[in-house]
Each structure stands twice: as structure tokens, then as C-alpha cells.
Design an enzyme around this catalytic site. Structure first.
Site, short mmCIF file in Angstrom:
data_model
loop_
_atom_site.label_atom_id
_atom_site.label_comp_id
_atom_site.label_asym_id
_atom_site.label_seq_id
_atom_site.Cartn_x
_atom_site.Cartn_y
_atom_site.Cartn_z
N SER A 1 -30.15 25.39 -49.33
CA SER A 1 -30.67 24.94 -50.62
C SER A 1 -30.12 25.74 -51.80
CB SER A 1 -32.19 25.01 -50.60
OG SER A 1 -32.60 26.37 -50.43
N GLU B 1 -20.27 27.85 -40.80
CA GLU B 1 -20.38 28.81 -41.91
C GLU B 1 -19.65 30.10 -41.58
OE1 GLU B 1 -24.61 29.15 -42.17
OE2 GLU B 1 -24.74 27.79 -43.87
N SER C 1 -23.97 26.16 -46.83
CA SER C 1 -25.01 25.17 -46.55
C SER C 1 -26.39 25.73 -46.92
CB SER C 1 -24.99 24.79 -45.06
OG SER C 1 -23.68 24.34 -44.70
N GLY D 1 -30.71 29.57 -40.68
CA GLY D 1 -32.02 28.95 -40.88
C GLY D 1 -31.90 27.44 -41.05
O1 DER Z 1 -28.58 28.06 -42.63
C1 DER Z 1 -27.93 28.81 -43.34
O2 DER Z 1 -27.14 29.68 -42.90
C2 DER Z 1 -28.20 28.79 -44.81
O3 DER Z 1 -27.10 29.26 -45.53
C3 DER Z 1 -29.40 29.70 -45.01
O4 DER Z 1 -29.06 30.94 -44.46
C4 DER Z 1 -29.78 29.85 -46.46
O5 DER Z 1 -30.44 28.69 -46.81
P1 DER Z 1 -31.31 28.65 -48.15
O6 DER Z 1 -30.31 28.90 -49.27
O7 DER Z 1 -31.85 27.26 -48.18
O8 DER Z 1 -32.35 29.71 -48.05
#
Ligand code: DER
Length: 232
Positions: A31, A107, A29, A100
Site C-alpha cells: 500500500s 520483490e 508491492s 506481508g
Molecule cells: O509484502 C510486501 O513485501 C510489502 O512491500 C509490505 O512489506 C509493505 O506493505 P505496506 O506498504 O502495505 O505496509
């Protein structure tokens, strides 16, 4: 911009190095994973790959469906060949802070079911020690009725402070895909993350922590100069 280009570099490198025919793939999950799903869908079409994808969130499920990839789940495939996901921070030992985006629980379940778990990230996540780059703390998913006592116990035992994550596009706290709350624990100093992860997990009301210890086998970092760094 530079960070988005870096995410794409890492995502394409991971998909091109890890994805093969007849795989069950855990889809993370956030971006950065969007670029990985773009590349995965492109390869599936070009190479006529037969793969199925297991999501780690509503967002990941939408990505899989929107790209016409075959959606599956842990009931059908309880062991995955690979899982690809992002991270908020990666330290020198490949310990991760994740969550985040608020999807840490599914996950971690999916990453734990995969024979191989690989992280894709831009240079901002490349760290020596947790907390050096990422300043928002360790996300902890908690059962809503317990978030106050859990907060108190974490601060009492490990210091720092905890903040209940509030929603932006909804009044009140963020509610996860599992109908729980998230506490962001702003720790003060480096810890034995393996021990802290276990200790926090044992607090009644804690569902999961965003500390992924000894789970990732590799991280791909897209760098500012257009190169890709690998950490094993
Ligand atoms: O929320 C999560 O675990 C996402 O994988 C985060 O850790 C990374 O999100 P990003 O690729 O948008 O920085």
C-alpha cells in the site's frame, strides 16, 4: 488517517530524492508504494521524465499500467538504477521483514537487481529489532507440495511456529503470483538474521524468505508528527 499520511510522506520523499531522468525503476508491492507510484507518475508528466518501470507483482504491474508509466521487465533491463519498496518492519541495521503482502519473491529478485534499493514506510515499521513491532512472523514462500516438511524443519531447527497463510477472498491457502504457498514463521526471539536467512533458504522446497539482509541502503519513515526520518 495518520498512517496513510505517513506512508505518503515517506513515498514522496523517496521518489523526490532518488528518481531522475533515464532511469530503470523497480516498483515494489503493497500500500505504501501506491503513493510512490502516484508521485512518480506526477513527476514523469511534469518533468517529462523518460523512465521505465519493472514490477514486483501483478499488483505493481497494474499500478504501472494504470498510471500510464512504461512497463518493462528483467529480460530487457537486468540491472535497475533504483528499486523502491515497502516493508513490514525495518530494524536498526536496515534488515527488513517483507512479504506481508505475499510478494516477497519477486520483490527480492528486483531489489537484488537494483544498484540502489530504498524502503518507504510509515512509523509503525520503524523498529529496533525484528519482532518488536511486526507480530505476524517472517513470510516464507514454499513449493506447495513441500509446505509440511518445510514447516517441520523450520520449527525443529529454529523454534517458534509456522502457519500456512490462508486466503480471505478465496477458499484455501494464499497462492502467490508464482503459484506457491506462504508460511508465516512466528519466531520466538532475535536471531542472526543473515545466518537464518541462508539456512532457511537451503531447505529443499523453500523458494524465498521475507528476510532482506544487507539489501536496503536507506529507509524513509513518515512519522506521526508529519516529519520524515531517514535511516541509512
Ligand atoms: O509484502 C510486501 O513485501 C510489502 O512491500 C509490505 O512489506 C509493505 O506493505 P505496506 O506498504 O502495505 O505496509
Amino acid at each position: 488517517n495518520m498512517a496513510e499520511e505517513a506512508k505518503k510522506l515517506a513515498a514522496y520523499a523517496a521518489v523526490d530524492n532518488y528518481v531522475q531522468n533515464n532511469q530503470v525503476i523497480g516498483v515494489g508491492s503493497g500500500s505504501t508504494i501506491v503513493y510512490a507510484v502516484d508521485r512518480l507518475a506526477e513527476r514523469v508528466r511534469q518533468e517529462k521524465l523518460n523512465v521505465v518501470c519493472v514490477p514486483t507483482s501483478f499488483q505493481a504491474r497494474q499500478l504501472i499500467l494504470q498510471h500510464g508509466l512504461t512497463l518493462s521487465d528483467l529480460d530487457r533491463h537486468s540491472e535497475l538504477d533504483i528499486a523502491i519498496d515497502g516493508a513490514d518492519e525495518v530494524d536498526s541495521e536496515l534488515t527488513l521483514i517483507k512479504g506481508g503482502g505475499g510478494c516477497l519473491t519477486q520483490e527480492k529478485i528486483v531489489a537484488g537487481c537494483a544498484k540502489r534499493f530504498v524502503v518507504v514506510a510509515d512509523y509503525r515499521k520503524d523498529s529496533k529489532a525484528l519482532g518488536q513491532q511486526w507480530k505476524k512472523g517472517v513470510p516464507i514462500e514454499v513449493i506447495p507440495m513441500a509446505y509440511v516438511p518445510v514447516s517441520r524443519m523450520i520449527v525443529r531447527r529454529f523454534g517458534g511456529e509456522t502457519v500456512l497463510r490462508m486466503a480471505v477472498s478465496k477458499a484455501g491457502p494464499v497462492v502467490t503470483d508464482n503459484s506457491n504457498f506462504i508460511l508465516d514463521w512466528k519466531f520466538e526471539h532475535g536471531q542472526n538474521w543473515k545466518e537464518v536467512n541462508t539456512a532457511i533458504k537451503m531447505i529443499p522446497g523453500v523458494v524465498e524468505t521475507g528476510l532482506f539482509v544487507n539489501m536496503a541502503e536507506r529507509a524513509y519513515f513518515g512519522m506521526e508528527d508529519g516529519s520524515v526520518q531517514i535511516r541509512d
